[in-house]
Design a protein around this motif. Structure first.
Motif, PDB file in Angstrom:
ATOM      1  N   GLY A 122     -10.409   8.254  24.890  1.00  0.00           N
ATOM      2  CA  GLY A 122     -11.720   8.011  23.610  1.00  0.00           C
ATOM      3  C   GLY A 122     -10.506   8.447  22.689  1.00  0.00           C
ATOM      4  N   ILE A 123     -10.022   9.622  22.485  1.00  0.00           N
ATOM      5  CA  ILE A 123      -9.520  10.038  20.974  1.00  0.00           C
ATOM      6  C   ILE A 123      -8.119   9.371  20.769  1.00  0.00           C
ATOM      7  CG2 ILE A 123      -7.665  11.248  19.927  1.00  0.00           C
ATOM      8  CD1 ILE A 123     -10.711  12.338  19.943  1.00  0.00           C
ATOM      9  N   LYS A 124      -6.821   8.589  21.929  1.00  0.00           N
ATOM     10  CA  LYS A 124      -6.240   7.356  22.070  1.00  0.00           C
ATOM     11  C   LYS A 124      -6.325   6.202  21.414  1.00  0.00           C
ATOM     12  CE  LYS A 124      -2.563   5.144  24.611  1.00  0.00           C
ATOM     13  NZ  LYS A 124      -1.854   5.410  25.554  1.00  0.00           N
ATOM     14  N   LYS A 125      -7.939   5.868  22.173  1.00  0.00           N
ATOM     15  CA  LYS A 125      -8.127   4.319  22.105  1.00  0.00           C
ATOM     16  C   LYS A 125      -8.759   4.451  20.827  1.00  0.00           C
ATOM     17  CE  LYS A 125      -9.313   3.670  26.931  1.00  0.00           C
ATOM     18  NZ  LYS A 125     -10.005   3.351  28.329  1.00  0.00           N
ATOM     19  N   ALA A 126      -9.279   5.095  20.275  1.00  0.00           N
ATOM     20  CA  ALA A 126      -9.855   5.061  18.740  1.00  0.00           C
ATOM     21  C   ALA A 126      -8.718   5.085  17.687  1.00  0.00           C
ATOM     22  CB  ALA A 126     -11.015   6.536  18.860  1.00  0.00           C
ATOM     23  N   PHE A 127      -7.825   5.664  17.803  1.00  0.00           N
ATOM     24  CA  PHE A 127      -7.234   5.754  16.422  1.00  0.00           C
ATOM     25  C   PHE A 127      -6.386   4.723  16.628  1.00  0.00           C
ATOM     26  CE2 PHE A 127      -5.434  10.642  15.928  1.00  0.00           C
ATOM     27  CZ  PHE A 127      -7.052  11.160  16.453  1.00  0.00           C
ATOM     28  N   ILE A 128      -5.876   3.898  18.480  1.00  0.00           N
ATOM     29  CA  ILE A 128      -5.578   2.655  17.979  1.00  0.00           C
ATOM     30  C   ILE A 128      -6.139   2.018  16.907  1.00  0.00           C
ATOM     31  CG2 ILE A 128      -4.563   0.840  19.290  1.00  0.00           C
ATOM     32  CD1 ILE A 128      -3.567   2.831  21.531  1.00  0.00           C
TER      33      ILE A 128
ATOM     34  N   HIS B  43      -6.298   2.153  13.867  1.00  0.00           N
ATOM     35  CA  HIS B  43      -5.043   1.987  12.638  1.00  0.00           C
ATOM     36  C   HIS B  43      -4.008   3.299  12.463  1.00  0.00           C
ATOM     37  CE1 HIS B  43      -5.696  -2.552  13.395  1.00  0.00           C
ATOM     38  NE2 HIS B  43      -6.793  -2.418  12.589  1.00  0.00           N
ATOM     39  N   LEU B  44      -4.938   4.454  12.784  1.00  0.00           N
ATOM     40  CA  LEU B  44      -4.258   5.284  12.422  1.00  0.00           C
ATOM     41  C   LEU B  44      -2.364   5.478  13.313  1.00  0.00           C
ATOM     42  CD1 LEU B  44      -7.101   7.917  13.232  1.00  0.00           C
ATOM     43  CD2 LEU B  44      -6.435   7.036  11.028  1.00  0.00           C
ATOM     44  N   ILE B  45      -2.558   5.262  14.151  1.00  0.00           N
ATOM     45  CA  ILE B  45      -0.985   4.987  14.665  1.00  0.00           C
ATOM     46  C   ILE B  45      -1.104   3.455  15.276  1.00  0.00           C
ATOM     47  CG2 ILE B  45      -1.282   6.912  16.352  1.00  0.00           C
ATOM     48  CD1 ILE B  45      -1.891   6.356  19.174  1.00  0.00           C
ATOM     49  N   SER B  46       0.191   3.020  15.460  1.00  0.00           N
ATOM     50  CA  SER B  46       0.241   1.680  15.873  1.00  0.00           C
ATOM     51  C   SER B  46       1.412   2.058  17.010  1.00  0.00           C
ATOM     52  CB  SER B  46       1.446   1.362  14.697  1.00  0.00           C
ATOM     53  OG  SER B  46       2.995   2.395  14.785  1.00  0.00           O
ATOM     54  N   VAL B  47       0.872   1.125  17.640  1.00  0.00           N
ATOM     55  CA  VAL B  47       1.358   0.926  19.134  1.00  0.00           C
ATOM     56  C   VAL B  47       2.646  -0.495  18.879  1.00  0.00           C
ATOM     57  CG1 VAL B  47       1.420   0.259  21.470  1.00  0.00           C
ATOM     58  CG2 VAL B  47      -0.563   1.970  20.558  1.00  0.00           C
TER      59      VAL B  47
ATOM     60  N   GLU C 179       3.149   9.420  12.210  1.00  0.00           N
ATOM     61  CA  GLU C 179       3.080   8.507  10.868  1.00  0.00           C
ATOM     62  C   GLU C 179       2.976   8.874   9.774  1.00  0.00           C
ATOM     63  OE1 GLU C 179       1.411   5.287  12.432  1.00  0.00           O
ATOM     64  OE2 GLU C 179       2.712   5.035  14.709  1.00  0.00           O
ATOM     65  N   GLY C 180       2.153  10.303   9.326  1.00  0.00           N
ATOM     66  CA  GLY C 180       1.916  11.013   8.028  1.00  0.00           C
ATOM     67  C   GLY C 180       0.674  11.025   8.230  1.00  0.00           C
ATOM     68  N   HIS C 181      -0.206  11.096   9.052  1.00  0.00           N
ATOM     69  CA  HIS C 181      -1.284  11.643   8.772  1.00  0.00           C
ATOM     70  C   HIS C 181      -1.619  13.817   8.588  1.00  0.00           C
ATOM     71  CE1 HIS C 181      -2.477   7.447   8.942  1.00  0.00           C
ATOM     72  NE2 HIS C 181      -1.839   7.085   9.967  1.00  0.00           N
TER      73      HIS C 181
ATOM     74  N   MET D 231       0.808  -1.347   0.052  1.00  0.00           N
ATOM     75  CA  MET D 231       0.073  -0.397  -0.204  1.00  0.00           C
ATOM     76  C   MET D 231       1.372   1.161  -0.507  1.00  0.00           C
ATOM     77  SD  MET D 231      -2.924   1.177   2.677  1.00  0.00           S
ATOM     78  CE  MET D 231      -3.925  -0.488   2.471  1.00  0.00           C
ATOM     79  N   SER D 232       0.728   2.225  -0.957  1.00  0.00           N
ATOM     80  CA  SER D 232       1.177   3.528  -1.270  1.00  0.00           C
ATOM     81  C   SER D 232       1.084   4.216   0.143  1.00  0.00           C
ATOM     82  CB  SER D 232       1.575   4.081  -2.417  1.00  0.00           C
ATOM     83  OG  SER D 232      -0.104   4.578  -2.778  1.00  0.00           O
ATOM     84  N   GLU D 233       1.987   5.162   0.255  1.00  0.00           N
ATOM     85  CA  GLU D 233       2.325   6.352   1.939  1.00  0.00           C
ATOM     86  C   GLU D 233       0.987   7.312   0.863  1.00  0.00           C
ATOM     87  OE1 GLU D 233       2.528   8.116   4.681  1.00  0.00           O
ATOM     88  OE2 GLU D 233       3.773   6.003   4.281  1.00  0.00           O
ATOM     89  N   GLU D 234       0.777   7.608   0.332  1.00  0.00           N
ATOM     90  CA  GLU D 234      -0.959   8.024  -0.316  1.00  0.00           C
ATOM     91  C   GLU D 234      -1.655   7.457  -0.106  1.00  0.00           C
ATOM     92  OE1 GLU D 234      -0.699  12.127  -0.383  1.00  0.00           O
ATOM     93  OE2 GLU D 234       1.197  11.420   0.055  1.00  0.00           O
ATOM     94  N   ILE D 235      -2.297   6.602  -0.076  1.00  0.00           N
ATOM     95  CA  ILE D 235      -3.258   5.900   0.158  1.00  0.00           C
ATOM     96  C   ILE D 235      -3.738   5.291   1.323  1.00  0.00           C
ATOM     97  CG2 ILE D 235      -4.149   3.749  -0.252  1.00  0.00           C
ATOM     98  CD1 ILE D 235      -2.706   3.648  -2.990  1.00  0.00           C
ATOM     99  N   ARG D 236      -2.104   5.245   1.921  1.00  0.00           N
ATOM    100  CA  ARG D 236      -2.605   5.265   3.273  1.00  0.00           C
ATOM    101  C   ARG D 236      -2.309   6.171   4.759  1.00  0.00           C
ATOM    102  NH1 ARG D 236      -0.028   4.838   8.379  1.00  0.00           N
ATOM    103  NH2 ARG D 236       1.096   5.843   7.707  1.00  0.00           N
ATOM    104  N   ARG D 237      -2.601   8.074   3.688  1.00  0.00           N
ATOM    105  CA  ARG D 237      -2.307   9.088   4.295  1.00  0.00           C
ATOM    106  C   ARG D 237      -4.139   9.356   4.735  1.00  0.00           C
ATOM    107  NH1 ARG D 237       0.373  14.872   1.870  1.00  0.00           N
ATOM    108  NH2 ARG D 237       1.254  15.281   4.135  1.00  0.00           N
ATOM    109  N   LYS D 238      -4.040   9.621   5.598  1.00  0.00           N
ATOM    110  CA  LYS D 238      -5.590  10.160   6.319  1.00  0.00           C
ATOM    111  C   LYS D 238      -5.655  11.618   6.950  1.00  0.00           C
ATOM    112  CE  LYS D 238      -7.369   6.003   6.185  1.00  0.00           C
ATOM    113  NZ  LYS D 238      -7.993   4.895   5.235  1.00  0.00           N
ATOM    114  N   VAL D 239      -6.673  12.068   6.640  1.00  0.00           N
ATOM    115  CA  VAL D 239      -6.871  13.238   7.214  1.00  0.00           C
ATOM    116  C   VAL D 239      -7.931  13.109   8.469  1.00  0.00           C
ATOM    117  CG1 VAL D 239      -7.290  15.836   6.795  1.00  0.00           C
ATOM    118  CG2 VAL D 239      -6.729  14.502   4.928  1.00  0.00           C
ATOM    119  N   ILE D 240      -7.497  13.445   9.085  1.00  0.00           N
ATOM    120  CA  ILE D 240      -8.108  13.336  10.459  1.00  0.00           C
ATOM    121  C   ILE D 240      -8.906  14.449  11.095  1.00  0.00           C
ATOM    122  CG2 ILE D 240      -8.218  12.512  12.571  1.00  0.00           C
ATOM    123  CD1 ILE D 240      -5.968  10.965  12.139  1.00  0.00           C
ATOM    124  N   PHE D 241     -10.050  14.713  11.332  1.00  0.00           N
ATOM    125  CA  PHE D 241     -10.826  16.071  11.569  1.00  0.00           C
ATOM    126  C   PHE D 241     -11.919  15.970  12.993  1.00  0.00           C
ATOM    127  CE2 PHE D 241     -11.365  16.220   7.231  1.00  0.00           C
ATOM    128  CZ  PHE D 241     -10.852  17.425   6.748  1.00  0.00           C
TER     129      PHE D 241
END
Length: 283
Positions: free
Chosen positions: A269-275, A278-282, A40-42, A1-11
């Motif tokens: 909640g934010i941290k748990k949802a990011f994990i 898969h918006l962040i890796s732990v 991680e590029g988001h 999966m390319s970096e551009e496809i994986r990259r998210k915009v989080i609002f």
């Protein structure tokens, strides 16, 4: 999966989502999660009903951009990509009709917000009734925390939004019938201590269109977007983003429409949802 496809915009909405309502302290777990996501590029954006002045205390944290005033003012990096206050005629018409119908107003401008003192006077005079004393304390805390000043100090600056509170649903409906051709009404679910509250915006923007404008500017597809919110003024944002997540402390109606529900603000909640998403890796 390319970096551009994986990259998210989080609002991220602020009040009730990134912070407890009316507060300016972000839980350390959320600060860490946002920092990790950016590493991680988001991209992480604030998408809030607050005006620019109200969100300034949060800008000590790093964001890739902001959509303030429910999408009426948008920055990507240091570039302003959208700026759409009410026209003078729209503002004057709305303020007059709301006042005529006995609706208390807080007008939000770029660098300040101004509220009708009559509402606090009403609460003071009825402090012994029901939850009025509690409501008065809440109002005073919110005004201090968010730097909301008395209406007598308002000098006519351009306005992006008017927050409204009415003693009855009938008063609100009368104002809505007169203003709905030019304004959208967002009425919050239920009644707060017996009062009907919400906000009005022109039909030029909302949080959902803010998401689209940011993605068009960044040339990132909407399918790469994630939105976090807690109240019905987040609905358009949640409907526009590819993945919508409502806070556990949020509106019951919004929970029904969200793709997922995460723990409350105070429960990381934010941290748990990011994990979880898969918006962040732990490690």
């Amino acid at each position: 999966m390319s970096e551009e496809i994986r990259r998210k915009v989080i609002f991220l909405d602020i009040d009730g989502t990134l912070t407890e309502p009316g507060r300016n302290e972000v839980p350390q777990s959320a600060v860490w999660a946002m920092e990790q996501a950016r590493k991680e590029g988001h991209l992480v954006f604030l998408c809030t009903g607050r005006n620019y002045d109200m969100l300034k205390p949060l800008l000590k944290h790093e964001f890739d951009g902001i959509a303030a005033s429910s999408g009426g003012y948008i920055e990507c990096g240091s570039k302003v990509i959208y700026n759409c206050p009410m026209t003078e005629t729209q503002k004057q018409t709305a303020m007059e009709i709301l006042k005529k119908n006995g609706i208390y107003r807080t007008v939000e401008c770029m660098d300040g917000s101004y509220t009708d003192e009559e509402f606090k006077e009403f609460l003071r005079s009825h402090a012994s009734e029901g939850n009025n004393s509690e409501m008065l304390r809440w109002r005073e805390q919110i005004e201090k925390s968010l730097n909301i000043r008395p209406m007598k100090e308002y000098n006519g600056e351009a306005a992006y939004k008017i927050v409204i509170m009415s003693q009855t649903a009938e008063q609100m409906q009368k104002a809505k019938s007169e203003l709905s051709s030019e304004f959208n009404f967002c009425i919050q679910e239920g009644r707060e201590n017996g009062y009907v509250n919400g906000e009005i915006l022109t039909k030029e923007f909302d949080k959902g269109r803010a998401v689209k404008r940011v993605c068009e500017w960044l040339k990132i597809p909407l399918e790469n977007t994630v939105a976090f919110g807690d109240s019905m003024n987040d609905l358009e944002m949640m409907e526009t983003a590819a993945l919508s997540i409502c806070m556990q402390n949020g509106s019951e109606e919004l929970k029904k429409r969200a793709d997922d529900i995460c723990p409350a603000v105070k429960d990381d909640g934010i941290k748990k949802a990011f994990i979880r998403h898969h918006l962040i890796s732990v490690e």
